[in-house]
Scaffold this active site. Sequence first.
Site, short mmCIF file in Angstrom:
data_model
loop_
_atom_site.label_atom_id
_atom_site.label_comp_id
_atom_site.label_asym_id
_atom_site.label_seq_id
_atom_site.Cartn_x
_atom_site.Cartn_y
_atom_site.Cartn_z
N ARG A 172 51.72 67.60 -19.37
CA ARG A 172 51.35 68.47 -18.27
C ARG A 172 52.62 69.11 -17.71
NH1 ARG A 172 50.03 67.37 -12.10
NH2 ARG A 172 49.40 69.49 -11.63
N ARG B 87 49.06 70.69 3.61
CA ARG B 87 49.53 72.07 3.47
C ARG B 87 48.66 73.02 4.30
NH1 ARG B 87 49.66 72.21 -2.99
NH2 ARG B 87 49.57 69.95 -2.93
N HIS C 219 46.49 74.31 -10.59
CA HIS C 219 45.29 73.53 -10.91
C HIS C 219 44.52 74.14 -12.08
CE1 HIS C 219 44.97 72.13 -6.42
NE2 HIS C 219 45.60 71.21 -7.13
N ASN D 55 52.23 62.90 -17.85
CA ASN D 55 52.37 63.72 -16.64
C ASN D 55 53.52 63.14 -15.82
OD1 ASN D 55 52.10 65.10 -14.26
ND2 ASN D 55 49.96 64.52 -13.89
N VAL E 218 37.78 65.36 -2.78
CA VAL E 218 36.86 65.78 -1.71
C VAL E 218 35.61 66.42 -2.32
CG1 VAL E 218 36.61 67.27 0.32
CG2 VAL E 218 38.79 66.11 -0.12
N GLU F 174 41.52 66.30 -16.04
CA GLU F 174 42.62 67.12 -16.54
C GLU F 174 43.24 66.51 -17.80
OE1 GLU F 174 44.87 68.95 -12.89
OE2 GLU F 174 43.71 67.23 -12.23
N GLY G 183 40.89 68.65 -3.32
CA GLY G 183 41.50 67.33 -3.22
C GLY G 183 42.54 67.38 -2.14
P1 AMP Z 1 42.65 64.09 -4.99
O1 AMP Z 1 43.88 64.81 -4.54
O2 AMP Z 1 41.77 64.91 -5.88
O3 AMP Z 1 42.91 62.72 -5.51
O4 AMP Z 1 41.76 63.88 -3.65
C1 AMP Z 1 42.21 63.09 -2.60
C2 AMP Z 1 41.37 63.34 -1.36
O5 AMP Z 1 40.01 63.01 -1.64
C3 AMP Z 1 41.79 62.50 -0.16
O6 AMP Z 1 42.05 63.31 0.95
C4 AMP Z 1 40.58 61.65 0.12
O7 AMP Z 1 40.36 61.48 1.47
C5 AMP Z 1 39.45 62.45 -0.47
N1 AMP Z 1 38.32 61.56 -0.73
C6 AMP Z 1 38.21 60.60 -1.66
N2 AMP Z 1 37.01 59.96 -1.53
C7 AMP Z 1 36.39 60.51 -0.47
C8 AMP Z 1 35.13 60.30 0.19
N3 AMP Z 1 34.30 59.35 -0.21
N4 AMP Z 1 34.82 61.07 1.26
C9 AMP Z 1 35.67 62.01 1.68
N5 AMP Z 1 36.86 62.28 1.09
C10 AMP Z 1 37.21 61.55 0.04
#
Ligand code: AMP
Length: 402
Positions: free
Chosen positions: A91, A241, A180, A7, A332, A384, A210
């Site tokens: 990817r 965003r 995604h 990736n 998230v 992924e 996320g």
């Molecule tokens: P990703 O882009 O899928 O890696 O997700 C990143 C997001 O997940 C970030 O904004 C983090 O704040 C959120 N995140 C990770 N762990 C937690 C948690 N325990 N509680 C709330 N948000 C989280």
Amino acid sequence: MKVLVVNCGSSSLKYQVLEMDSSMLLAKGLVERIGIDGSVITHEKIGMDKFVLQVPMKNHTDAIGHVLDALLDADHGVVKSMDEIGAVGHRVVHAGEKYAGSVLITKDVMDALEECIDLAPLHNPPNIMGIRACQELMPTTPMVGVFDTAFHQTMPPEAYIYAIPYEFYEKYRIRKYGFHGTSHKYVAQKAAEVLGKDIKELKIITCHLGNGASCAAVKNGVCIDTSMGFTPLDGLVMGTRSGAVDPAIITFIKEKEEINADAVVSILNKKSGMLGVSGVSSDFRDVEKAAKEGNERCALAIKIFAGRVKSYIGSYLAQMNGADVIVFTAGVGENDIMMRELICADMDELGIKIDPVKNNVRGEEAVVSTDDSKVQVLLIPTNEELMIAKDTAEIVEKVKNN
Ligand code: AMP
């Protein structure tokens, strides 16, 4: 078969090696600062300590060279010869309207990806560079392209055509593409597996929440609508965003702030969303902590985010005449207990009831709805890379057997 998953970003490259017989991850790593001072590779053979090497890398070919060295290393490696790598899965963000699934990379495929640079100017060029680097260093290994847009190509025209003059679609291919896709496909398939049902009999709403976030409606195994659009800026509120906004805001801000349209779009991409509303952070953990401490704008950002996800769930329930399952995934979706609860709150009339005890879980596959919830709510960690590796192995096996 062992599959290398690659990736590529403009100055970084993530990789994994998987053994496909067992779907086991053997090694993973990250190359950072490609073409910049301080290039570094962090490699991890699963079960061993990380191995970090700072070494100049002027381009992606240098980076792939160091990845291959790490994979062959006597201590940290996972193969004795490169012949053990049966295929490379790449990817790629944008394949336009050309591909509705993953494909073996040929000259025609490369030409098609080049044609899509216009549609994904930040993402497709490094993706293409990564493919070319692998082709140079592994000339006999089959390569497969797995596209973020592909899963959404099954959307009907009424979902992907914007109500703007049709000639803009004909002339410039302006339409909803969705992103995604690999994640939505993976968690939709997993949801069917968890429920022990055929995906072709299910109505699934997938919520990839996320830093970037999107929802998709998956009916009878195919995507019928998704929240991201012509670009990944559309749809849900995200870390930085804005998601969907009234397009007239762009010219209004442009005039008021005396900046050009590109600068406004950059604000919508980089300074909006959770960060823009909260003024604190794009990271949900920071925003939630500040909200708990009484920061009202953080509390507002959380409500806006949850409300937008709810709206898309509502829209997809209406489009599919209900749903069997809602899936939460990504940073998230997998970890934020409160956010899942907030999104699913007050939807019992629609058959959605989250169980606060079952929902008290992070980062693992789980059913988080009550036993009597008509719509099952699942938490499924996305993977992924595994999806890319599976598609890659399947395509290469098919080609071999033909
Ligand atoms: P990703 O882009 O899928 O890696 O997700 C990143 C997001 O997940 C970030 O904004 C983090 O704040 C959120 N995140 C990770 N762990 C937690 C948690 N325990 N509680 C709330 N948000 C989280």
